[in-house]
Enzyme design. Structure first.
Site, PDB file in Angstrom:
ATOM      1  N   ASP A 489       1.068  -1.269   0.008  1.00 37.13           N
ATOM      2  CA  ASP A 489      -0.061   0.068  -0.036  1.00 37.13           C
ATOM      3  C   ASP A 489       0.719   1.272   0.174  1.00 37.13           C
ATOM      4  O   ASP A 489       1.886   1.238   0.756  1.00 37.13           O
ATOM      5  CB  ASP A 489      -0.734   0.073   1.304  1.00 37.13           C
ATOM      6  CG  ASP A 489      -1.845   1.063   1.101  1.00 37.13           C
ATOM      7  OD1 ASP A 489      -3.006   0.938   0.506  1.00 37.13           O
ATOM      8  OD2 ASP A 489      -1.491   2.171   1.782  1.00 37.13           O
ATOM      9  N   ASN A 497      -2.676  12.780  -3.493  1.00 36.88           N
ATOM     10  CA  ASN A 497      -3.758  13.167  -4.591  1.00 36.88           C
ATOM     11  C   ASN A 497      -4.330  14.499  -4.172  1.00 36.88           C
ATOM     12  O   ASN A 497      -4.465  15.444  -5.072  1.00 36.88           O
ATOM     13  CB  ASN A 497      -4.986  12.284  -4.655  1.00 36.88           C
ATOM     14  CG  ASN A 497      -4.760  10.919  -5.506  1.00 36.88           C
ATOM     15  OD1 ASN A 497      -4.023  11.191  -6.490  1.00 36.88           O
ATOM     16  ND2 ASN A 497      -5.303   9.752  -5.120  1.00 36.88           N
ATOM     17  N   HIS A 502      -5.318  14.225  -9.204  1.00 34.13           N
ATOM     18  CA  HIS A 502      -5.513  12.942  -9.604  1.00 34.13           C
ATOM     19  C   HIS A 502      -4.597  12.344 -10.645  1.00 34.13           C
ATOM     20  O   HIS A 502      -4.272  11.257 -10.740  1.00 34.13           O
ATOM     21  CB  HIS A 502      -7.022  12.725  -9.756  1.00 34.13           C
ATOM     22  CG  HIS A 502      -7.936  12.770  -8.554  1.00 34.13           C
ATOM     23  ND1 HIS A 502      -7.882  11.741  -7.730  1.00 34.13           N
ATOM     24  CD2 HIS A 502      -8.487  13.727  -8.100  1.00 34.13           C
ATOM     25  CE1 HIS A 502      -8.574  12.136  -6.673  1.00 34.13           C
ATOM     26  NE2 HIS A 502      -9.238  13.332  -7.123  1.00 34.13           N
ATOM     27  N   ASP A 506      -2.227   9.298 -10.846  1.00 35.20           N
ATOM     28  CA  ASP A 506      -2.397   8.111 -11.479  1.00 35.20           C
ATOM     29  C   ASP A 506      -0.847   7.771 -12.050  1.00 35.20           C
ATOM     30  O   ASP A 506      -0.582   6.704 -12.220  1.00 35.20           O
ATOM     31  CB  ASP A 506      -3.366   8.630 -12.955  1.00 35.20           C
ATOM     32  CG  ASP A 506      -4.744   8.289 -12.468  1.00 35.20           C
ATOM     33  OD1 ASP A 506      -5.212   8.191 -11.469  1.00 35.20           O
ATOM     34  OD2 ASP A 506      -5.446   9.203 -13.151  1.00 35.20           O
ATOM     35  N   GLU A 533      -4.647   2.403  -4.139  1.00 37.53           N
ATOM     36  CA  GLU A 533      -3.114   2.567  -4.125  1.00 37.53           C
ATOM     37  C   GLU A 533      -2.394   1.183  -3.608  1.00 37.53           C
ATOM     38  O   GLU A 533      -1.628   1.043  -3.158  1.00 37.53           O
ATOM     39  CB  GLU A 533      -2.901   3.678  -3.151  1.00 37.53           C
ATOM     40  CG  GLU A 533      -3.176   3.380  -1.618  1.00 37.53           C
ATOM     41  CD  GLU A 533      -4.682   3.816  -1.305  1.00 37.53           C
ATOM     42  OE1 GLU A 533      -4.930   4.316  -0.292  1.00 37.53           O
ATOM     43  OE2 GLU A 533      -5.491   4.080  -2.199  1.00 37.53           O
TER      44      GLU A 533
END
Length: 615
Positions: A489, A497, A502, A506, A533
């Protein structure tokens, strides 16, 4: 499940079983009768028996049922008791009756053990291998039992041991050779039904009459040594009627020869100075020679005739198949001088077989397929027997048709050189079209399946693909405990973010996913995006220390990306990892995932940017 038998079926089964268990009684009656015949018809005043039918009668009746051990033993036992009683009633001493009965039972056992390997019915005698068994049994059993029987017989008759031994062996051998085929014919023969036999009788009537007349003529006079005259009509009868003719000839010859000789007639009485015992041995030897001549000829002739019938049937079937098959068949020498082409050529090419045969062989191949044709012909000339290939076949209408050819080389029987080939050609144009359409569909389907199994953002396997891999591992390694699951994680990803947007998030996920995938050290390991994530790695069969090394590689690789992250105390993007080893072969996969997830959150609580192994 089969239905229960009907009332009529149950009655038939009961009737068959009743008849089957009547066999010991039938055998006992037949054995007693044969004992009486032996002493009354085939013995002289001193009880010297010329032909011993008792063993043959029991053996012939038992052979079709020999595999039933219990029935066989009961039948032999009943036969033994019946023989002892019959011999005693015929006036022989009790000890002799018991001895001759026991010897006969042993004789049946030995002969049956040999014959049961390949003979259970009359038709079995018509093969070379089975007849060899019959000949062996007709020799070995009489010799073995003759050695046992000679002691009581010589004691009873007060005769020389050697002469009694020869007489005993020959009398038993003649009985087996004459009567076993007769009884098997009556019980199991193909033509035992008079309706089936009737059409085959007319050709054999004259040879049978001729043989009988010659035998009667030879044994009705005592002036000329004419025994040799019996063999030509014997062979003629066998040539016409086969093994059936041989057994008829044997029975007729034994009855006529024994009756005439016993009454002072026949060529064996040319010299009146010969003792009766010597005359008896000569008669037995003559009968044995006649049987050894006739029976093998009959068996081999029938075997050859059956082979010819099968060959003719096969040839007829083969020609019918050739003329009606949808495949085009070509038989051709390499020089093309000898070519046979089936009628299917017209449907396949438009040319009749005659027209197609006149074409140059290579002219029927598409120009692009000529190298294939040259390769196949060259390979067959070098000795390779079979080829299967596809090519485009020329059409009379001017087009081309996809076909599949199976070519097999054939060889010269004397030189062993390749003479030509047999080719089977079938239309596969529809198959080719289907394959092309299927290939296009398969490519499209593979693309869709890949999309369904792949995470669009990271190009790693997605959750669905990972779950499938996990299930396959569980199914494939039921008995193997070793294996490791990693859950990874990204630390502080929500703040990442929020801080960078965003789109940057990504890009971060893509780079982290590539770093995880490149850090794996075994081809069997699977990395996937778990969701959001989170990522996961499945390492089948791996020990914990290998997974720890992979975890360190991943941590280093992600840190090495140097992705700025203001919300992370490290100032860059980092990972936390939970590791869980499989503990039991039957452990529920969901529990395994929960343990790895718990280890992940232990790493989070311990300061992140590290891995923890579940205990």
């Amino acid at each position: 499940m089969s239905e229960p038998p009907t009332t009529n079926a149950r009655r038939r089964i009961l009737l068959q079983r009743t008849h089957r268990w009547m066999l010991p009684l039938y055998l006992a009656a037949a054995s007693s009768l044969s004992m009486w015949v032996a002493f009354q018809w085939f013995a002289d005043a001193s009880h010297v028996i010329w032909v011993w039918p008792v063993t043959a009668v029991q053996l012939g009746i038992l052979l079709p049922f020999w595999s039933d051990v219990r029935l066989r033993l009961w039948s032999i036992g009943c036969g033994l008791v019946a023989n002892a009683i019959a011999a005693r009633l015929l006036g022989t001493p009790l000890w002799f009756s018991l001895a001759i009965s026991l010897t006969s039972a042993f004789d049946v056992t030995v002969a049956g053990a040999i014959l049961s390997r390949g003979v259970s019915g009359f038709e079995d005698l018509k093969s070379r291998a089975s007849f060899k068994l019959f000949a062996t049994a007709a020799f070995v059993a009489p010799v073995v039992s003759g050695l046992l029987a000679t002691l009581p017989v010589s004691s009873l008759l007060h005769g020389p041991f050697g002469r009694v031994l020869v007489t005993s062996i020959l009398s038993d051998a003649i009985g087996i050779a004459v009567l076993v085929p007769v009884i098997l014919f009556c019980l199991t023969g193909k033509y035992r039904d008079p309706r089936k036999l009737a059409p085959h009788l007319p050709p054999g009537v004259l040879p049978a009459i001729l043989f009988t007349a010659v035998v009667v003529g030879v044994f009705s006079q005592s002036i000329y040594p004419l025994l040799f005259l019996i063999f030509p009509p014997l062979v003629l009868l066998i040539m016409v009627m086969g093994l059936e003719g041989a057994i008829f000839a044997n029975v007729a010859l034994v009855l006529i020869a024994c009756y005439a000789t016993a009454h002072g007639h026949g060529p064996l009485w040319l010299s009146r100075d010969v003792q009766w015992e010597e005359r008896l041995v000569i008669l037995q030897i003559f009968l044995w020679v006649a049987m050894v001549t006739g029976l093998p000829i009959g068996a081999l002739l029938d075997e050859q005739r059956r082979a010819e019938i099968k060959a003719n049937d096969a040839r007829s079937i083969y020609m019918t198949l050739l003329e009606n098959t949808a495949d085009m068949i070509i038989l051709s020498s390499f020089d093309g001088e000898q070519r046979f082409i089936t009628a299917a050529s017209e449907a396949l090419t438009g040319w009749t077989p005659e027209e197609f045969a006149k074409l140059d062989r290579l002219s029927t191949f598409h120009p692009e397929d000529l190298p294939v044709a040259d390769m196949v012909i060259s390979s067959m000339k070098e000795g390779k027997r079979e080829h299967q290939f596809r090519y485009r076949l020329r059409q009379k209408s001017g087009g081309w048709r996809w076909v599949e050819a199976s070519a097999r080389a054939y060889f010269d029987d004397f030189t062993g050189e390749v003479r030509g080939y047999v080719g089977t050609i079938r239309d596969i144009s529809s198959v080719v079209k289907t394959e092309e359409a299927r290939e296009q569909l398969s490519l499209a389907q593979e693309g869709l399946e890949l999309m369904a199994r792949t995470d669009a953002l990271t190009s790693l396997p997605n959750r669905r693909a990972f779950d499938n891999a996990l299930d396959q591992y569980i199914l494939g390694y039921r008995s193997e405990v070793q294996g490791v699951l990693l859950i990874l994680d990204i630390d502080f990803f929500k703040s990442f973010n929020d801080e960078y947007g965003h789109q940057a998030g990504d890009e971060c996920l893509r780079k982290v996913g590539q770093a995880i995938s490149s850090s794996l050290i075994r081809s069997t390991d699977t990395a996937a995006r778990w969701g959001g994530e989170e990522f996961c790695v499945l390492m089948p069969g791996a020990p914990v220390h290998v997974s720890e090394r992979v975890a360190l590689n991943v941590l280093d690789a992600v840190r090495g990306l140097r992705i700025p992250h203001a919300g992370n105390p490290e100032g860059i993007v980092t990972l936390s990892i939970g590791i869980a080893q499989r503990t039991e072969a039957n452990e529920d996969p969901s529990l395994w995932v929960q343990r790895a997830d718990a280890a992940l959150y232990a790493s989070k609580r311990s300061g992140k940017n590290r891995f923890t192994v579940a205990t």
